[in-house]
Every structure is written in structure tokens, then in C-alpha cells.
Design a protein around this motif. Structure first.
Motif, PDB file in Angstrom:
ATOM      1  N   VAL A  13      -3.947  -5.333  -2.749  1.00  0.00           N
ATOM      2  CA  VAL A  13      -4.197  -4.455  -1.601  1.00  0.00           C
ATOM      3  C   VAL A  13      -4.343  -2.992  -2.013  1.00  0.00           C
ATOM      4  O   VAL A  13      -4.735  -2.159  -1.193  1.00  0.00           O
ATOM      5  CB  VAL A  13      -3.078  -4.575  -0.538  1.00  0.00           C
ATOM      6  CG1 VAL A  13      -2.870  -6.015  -0.134  1.00  0.00           C
ATOM      7  CG2 VAL A  13      -1.780  -3.953  -1.030  1.00  0.00           C
ATOM      8  N   LEU A  14      -4.051  -2.657  -3.261  1.00  0.00           N
ATOM      9  CA  LEU A  14      -4.097  -1.264  -3.691  1.00  0.00           C
ATOM     10  C   LEU A  14      -5.532  -0.743  -3.737  1.00  0.00           C
ATOM     11  O   LEU A  14      -6.448  -1.434  -4.187  1.00  0.00           O
ATOM     12  CB  LEU A  14      -3.455  -1.116  -5.067  1.00  0.00           C
ATOM     13  CG  LEU A  14      -1.955  -1.421  -5.158  1.00  0.00           C
ATOM     14  CD1 LEU A  14      -1.518  -1.412  -6.612  1.00  0.00           C
ATOM     15  CD2 LEU A  14      -1.141  -0.436  -4.340  1.00  0.00           C
ATOM     16  N   SER A  15      -5.689   0.493  -3.292  1.00  0.00           N
ATOM     17  CA  SER A  15      -6.990   1.150  -3.373  1.00  0.00           C
ATOM     18  C   SER A  15      -7.188   1.735  -4.772  1.00  0.00           C
ATOM     19  O   SER A  15      -6.248   1.808  -5.578  1.00  0.00           O
ATOM     20  CB  SER A  15      -7.077   2.270  -2.336  1.00  0.00           C
ATOM     21  OG  SER A  15      -6.158   3.312  -2.656  1.00  0.00           O
ATOM     22  N   SER A  61      -4.020  -9.683   0.204  1.00  0.00           N
ATOM     23  CA  SER A  61      -4.797  -8.952   1.189  1.00  0.00           C
ATOM     24  C   SER A  61      -4.905  -9.731   2.491  1.00  0.00           C
ATOM     25  O   SER A  61      -5.211  -9.173   3.537  1.00  0.00           O
ATOM     26  CB  SER A  61      -6.205  -8.664   0.654  1.00  0.00           C
ATOM     27  OG  SER A  61      -6.917  -9.871   0.425  1.00  0.00           O
ATOM     28  N   PRO A  99       0.825  -1.221   0.000  1.00  0.00           N
ATOM     29  CA  PRO A  99       0.000   0.000   0.000  1.00  0.00           C
ATOM     30  C   PRO A  99       0.852   1.262   0.000  1.00  0.00           C
ATOM     31  O   PRO A  99       1.343   1.691   1.050  1.00  0.00           O
ATOM     32  CB  PRO A  99      -0.816  -0.132   1.294  1.00  0.00           C
ATOM     33  CG  PRO A  99       0.067  -0.945   2.201  1.00  0.00           C
ATOM     34  CD  PRO A  99       0.807  -1.908   1.308  1.00  0.00           C
ATOM     35  N   GLU A 143      -4.862   4.626  -5.202  1.00  0.00           N
ATOM     36  CA  GLU A 143      -3.486   4.192  -5.461  1.00  0.00           C
ATOM     37  C   GLU A 143      -3.335   3.705  -6.898  1.00  0.00           C
ATOM     38  O   GLU A 143      -2.341   4.012  -7.574  1.00  0.00           O
ATOM     39  CB  GLU A 143      -3.086   3.100  -4.477  1.00  0.00           C
ATOM     40  CG  GLU A 143      -2.879   3.610  -3.053  1.00  0.00           C
ATOM     41  CD  GLU A 143      -2.713   2.494  -2.049  1.00  0.00           C
ATOM     42  OE1 GLU A 143      -1.882   2.634  -1.139  1.00  0.00           O
ATOM     43  OE2 GLU A 143      -3.433   1.468  -2.165  1.00  0.00           O
TER      44      GLU A 143
END
Length: 197
Positions: A53-55, A184, A21, A58
Motif C-alpha cells: 500500500v506504500l506510495s 491493498s 500507509p 512513502e
């Protein structure tokens, strides 16, 4: 450049798995910055990245610098040209899936990540054979080069550039289906006495 630095004469693609992240992790931020520098030094070499896990924010930011892969291939990308895989502090399962997917073309791979020799040193053979059989069988055919010193200790600790040698590899064993990798739900793997947790 990466071609001379890591021993491959013709890197034609860069793929990054498991960057972490970047909005909240300083280590991930530094690793991403290094990846961007590598990419900019080689503007004709396509560079892509994936981490579950990246938003969305991001992913949008990263897409300004390189291609964001649309789905999770569980580190199973099969290559047909010399490719640099940027997989710093990934897990043995991630490396194993990559090796299994490229068992017939291993010399095309250059991997920046955890040294396979450390897995052999710190993991009982029976455990490694069970959890990462391809890493186990490749470990005797890998040349490992240390990275230059980095300012922050934990960014590239226990990280090397690895080339899989041109040789006669064992026949591809049947290990079943590729292991599901869900970053995740996965912790960073620590080998030996230091690592990223």
C-alpha cells in the motif's frame, strides 16, 4: 535491547510486513517510529520493510531509515538466522505464509504481532484450520510476552512478542500453495473485542 526484551539471544535481522500507509495513518506512523527506534538501537542488524500500500513518496522516506524490499513476497521470507518479524495487526494469512515458509526453522522466528492464542480462542478450530492451518498447529508451541504499555491505545493493542519453542513440531502437512496476500485489498484483522480496523 530486542534480544533481551523478547527472549532471543541473537537477533540478526529485522523484517517488517504490513506497516500501513504512514503518510495518512497515525497508527502506522507510531508503529513505524517504534520500528525505527528498534533499528537504531541495533545498528548492526539489517532491517527491511514491505507493504504494497506504500506510495513512491512513502517508500522514498522509509528508505532513508531502512531497506525497502523491492517486491511482494507475500510474507514468505525463509530465514536461516534468528530474525525478528515486526507484523503488528497483520492478518492470519500473513502469519500463516511466514510459518509455512519456515516450518523447518521455526525456533529462529520472533514475531511481534497478534497473539496466536487469540486466534484459537476467538476462531472455531475448523475455520482456523481452513484459513490458517500453520497458525493452528503452532499455537500450542508459542510463548507470548506482552509489550510494555504504549501511550496511544490502538497502536499496539492485542499485540505480543512471540517465540516458537524448541520442540518436536508435527511433520509439515501439505496445505497446498501459499495464500496470496494483497494488503491493498485486505482489511486489518480484529481479534476479540479490540483491534485496528
Amino acid at each position: 535491547g530486542i534480544n533481551a526484551e523478547y527472549g532471543h539471544n541473537d537477533i540478526q535481522e529485522i523484517v517488517c510486513y504490513g506497516i500501513g500507509p504512514i503518510a495518512t495513518c497515525k497508527i502506522a506512523q507510531h508503529q513505524f517510529a517504534v520500528l525505527v527506534v528498534i533499528s537504531r538501537l541495533h545498528p548492526l542488524v539489517p532491517c527491511s520493510l514491505y507493504d504494497p500500500v506504500l506510495s513512491d513518496v512513502e517508500r522514498d522516506y522509509i528508505s532513508r531509515h531502512m531497506h525497502v524490499l523491492p517486491s511482494n513476497d507475500m510474507c514468505c521470507k525463509s530465514v536461516s538466522r534468528p530474525t525478528l518479524f515486526f507484523m503488528v495487526h497483520s492478518t492470519r494469512r500473513m502469519y500463516d505464509n511466514l510459518l509455512q515458509s519456515n516450518w523447518e526453522s521455526l525456533p529462529l522466528l520472533t514475531i511481534i504481532g497478534n497473539p496466536f492464542s487469540s486466534y484459537r480462542t476467538h476462531t472455531p478450530d475448523a475455520t482456523l484450520l481452513c484459513q490458517a492451518p500453520h497458525v493452528f498447529h503452532c499455537s500450542d508451541y508459542v510463548s507470548e510476552s506482552p509489550l510494555p504499555p504504549y501511550t496511544l491505545l490502538n497502536v499496539f493493542n492485542d499485540t505480543v512478542a512471540m517465540r516458537l519453542e524448541e520442540c518436536c513440531y508435527p511433520s509439515k502437512p501439505v496445505f497446498g500453495t501459499k495464500q496470496i496476500v494483497d494488503r491493498s485489498q485486505d482489511e486489518f484483522e480484529i481479534i476479540g473485542e479490540s483491534g485496528k480496523g
